[in-house]
Design a protein around this motif. Sequence first.
Motif, PDB file in Angstrom:
ATOM      1  N   UNK A   1       0.823  -1.221   0.000  1.00  0.00           N
ATOM      2  CA  UNK A   1       0.000   0.000   0.000  1.00  0.00           C
ATOM      3  C   UNK A   1       0.852   1.265   0.000  1.00  0.00           C
ATOM      4  N   UNK A   2       2.005   1.226   0.673  1.00  0.00           N
ATOM      5  CA  UNK A   2       2.918   2.372   0.647  1.00  0.00           C
ATOM      6  C   UNK A   2       3.480   2.583  -0.761  1.00  0.00           C
ATOM      7  N   UNK A   3       3.871   1.479  -1.423  1.00  0.00           N
ATOM      8  CA  UNK A   3       4.365   1.574  -2.804  1.00  0.00           C
ATOM      9  C   UNK A   3       3.275   2.124  -3.730  1.00  0.00           C
ATOM     10  N   UNK A   4       2.030   1.657  -3.529  1.00  0.00           N
ATOM     11  CA  UNK A   4       0.897   2.147  -4.318  1.00  0.00           C
ATOM     12  C   UNK A   4       0.706   3.650  -4.110  1.00  0.00           C
ATOM     13  N   UNK A   5       0.775   4.080  -2.858  1.00  0.00           N
ATOM     14  CA  UNK A   5       0.606   5.497  -2.526  1.00  0.00           C
ATOM     15  C   UNK A   5       1.685   6.340  -3.196  1.00  0.00           C
ATOM     16  N   UNK A   6       2.934   5.918  -3.071  1.00  0.00           N
ATOM     17  CA  UNK A   6       4.052   6.690  -3.631  1.00  0.00           C
ATOM     18  C   UNK A   6       3.941   6.784  -5.153  1.00  0.00           C
ATOM     19  N   UNK A   7       3.486   5.702  -5.788  1.00  0.00           N
ATOM     20  CA  UNK A   7       3.453   5.654  -7.251  1.00  0.00           C
ATOM     21  C   UNK A   7       2.243   6.366  -7.842  1.00  0.00           C
ATOM     22  N   UNK A   8       1.094   6.290  -7.159  1.00  0.00           N
ATOM     23  CA  UNK A   8      -0.158   6.740  -7.777  1.00  0.00           C
ATOM     24  C   UNK A   8      -0.877   7.841  -7.009  1.00  0.00           C
ATOM     25  N   UNK A   9      -0.542   8.023  -5.717  1.00  0.00           N
ATOM     26  CA  UNK A   9      -1.273   8.973  -4.894  1.00  0.00           C
ATOM     27  C   UNK A   9      -2.564   8.404  -4.316  1.00  0.00           C
ATOM     28  N   UNK A  10      -2.823   7.115  -4.571  1.00  0.00           N
ATOM     29  CA  UNK A  10      -4.038   6.482  -4.039  1.00  0.00           C
ATOM     30  C   UNK A  10      -3.760   6.032  -2.605  1.00  0.00           C
ATOM     31  N   UNK A  11      -4.499   6.605  -1.647  1.00  0.00           N
ATOM     32  CA  UNK A  11      -4.308   6.297  -0.227  1.00  0.00           C
ATOM     33  C   UNK A  11      -5.360   5.283   0.203  1.00  0.00           C
ATOM     34  N   UNK A  12      -4.900   4.087   0.563  1.00  0.00           N
ATOM     35  CA  UNK A  12      -5.789   2.992   0.956  1.00  0.00           C
ATOM     36  C   UNK A  12      -5.483   2.590   2.398  1.00  0.00           C
ATOM     37  N   UNK A  13      -6.102   1.514   2.851  1.00  0.00           N
ATOM     38  CA  UNK A  13      -5.801   0.970   4.186  1.00  0.00           C
ATOM     39  C   UNK A  13      -5.411  -0.494   4.016  1.00  0.00           C
ATOM     40  N   UNK A  14      -4.262  -0.929   4.546  1.00  0.00           N
ATOM     41  CA  UNK A  14      -3.870  -2.332   4.432  1.00  0.00           C
ATOM     42  C   UNK A  14      -4.857  -3.240   5.160  1.00  0.00           C
ATOM     43  N   UNK A  15      -5.060  -4.428   4.609  1.00  0.00           N
ATOM     44  CA  UNK A  15      -5.979  -5.381   5.235  1.00  0.00           C
ATOM     45  C   UNK A  15      -5.591  -5.762   6.647  1.00  0.00           C
TER      46      UNK A  15
END
Length: 478
Positions: free
Chosen positions: A414-428
């Motif tokens: 999720x951190x890699x996703x955030x850094x790459x796309x700006x999409x802020x999620x919550x890990x399961x």
Amino acid sequence: MALEYESLNENVKKCQYAVRGELYLRASELQKEGKKIIFTNVGNPHALGQKPLTFPRQVVALCQAPFLLDDPNVGMIFPADAIARAKHYLSLTSGGLGAYSDSRGLPGVRKEVAEFIQRRDGYPSDPELIFLTDGASKGVMQILNCVIRGEGDGILVPVPQYPLYSATISLLGGSLVPYYLDESENWGLDVNNLRQSVAQARSQGISVRAMVIINPGNPTGQCLSEANLREILRFCYSEKLVLLGDEVYQQNIYQDERPFISSKKVLMDMGSPFSKEVQLVSFHTVSKGYWGECGQRGGYFEMTNIPPRVVEEIYKVASIALSPNVSAQIFMGLMVSPPKPGDISYDQFARESKGILESLRRRARIMTDGFNSCKNVVCNFTEGAMYSFPQIRLPPGALQAAKQAGKVPDVFYCLKLLEATGISTVPGSGFGQKEGVFHLRTTILPAEEEMPEIMDSFKKFNDEFMTQYENSFGYSRI
């Protein structure tokens, strides 16, 4: 010094709330640095562009500024039914919105809530057993505070679960007793699993006192069937548990096969002895549905089969905070008693609310299909609520990289996703999940017109991530 980290209440240090955890904090840092962030970590509809419904805002605006009602031109700006409703709600207060109400909430609004429940379920509801609260969360905390006496008291909570429950149980010094939902059965609930969870807890000396259901589910998005609810109520009857029914997403239904049915309706339909003996506390809010008024902090709970002396004690605890937010109580009154056919504002209200729900239904499908088109991602359809909870099949290379980085694997992803796309999620992992299985939670709330671009961005990141970390040793999925 008394207030040092080392000397803090240990329960404060134990409690975790992943929705506003590490990912959210990193997203906030990136936003300050100028990166565009799409905050899908929390079910906060207006923050992602959902427009407020017109009629309730008109009524509350007039209640907040009652001098407008004396203006001869008020009828040129506000419709007559909004003016009438504002006068009605102001008449229920002891001095307008700036005055405390009864600690249980305004009696007139509690009466409107009771009438809503009776229309919904077909059974009477007593306003004296309804407490208005600052959002459903405060109600949940009040009830858990009364149930939990110490670490020997256990609360059955679905896993994956909304971390309000794990955090509050930790804060109050109780014990969370997990029961696992079955992802392969669209996050269904198996009563045999409940029995095993209770037996295991009791073997450890834990007294299980309550059970939580979240219907529709958060983060899992499933809707409980009537048969499932009957099984749950029979289980609570046989085990003498109070059932806490988190029903805040009851307006958010995106399929026709399993409509929302309240726990109270099913309980009353079951008849005696269940309807007379099973203790039930049901929660609702103005924060979800097509209202999405999260910042207003309006909620309620209704108690069924709770002894009068216990109700008195809960009232005493509520009294410590003096009064729930009065403007939020009016939002609640408007939610349970919206414009009716024939009212001046009805057509606009119906058009706005229908438009929001239909868009959410389409977004639920776009997001589910988008996740299922991605490499090593599987996602059940979001039947209700506001979230998708896809399973991410992380390759061994990603697990190793996460370990080297000192991160839980889904936090790493999720951190890699955030850094790459700006999409802020919550890990399961913030909601609980089976060992070796990884998920993330995202809301379905981004604007519909932006959803294809968001899902394309996610797919591009995910497929590149999987290719980067893939090897021949298989996947994390169980």
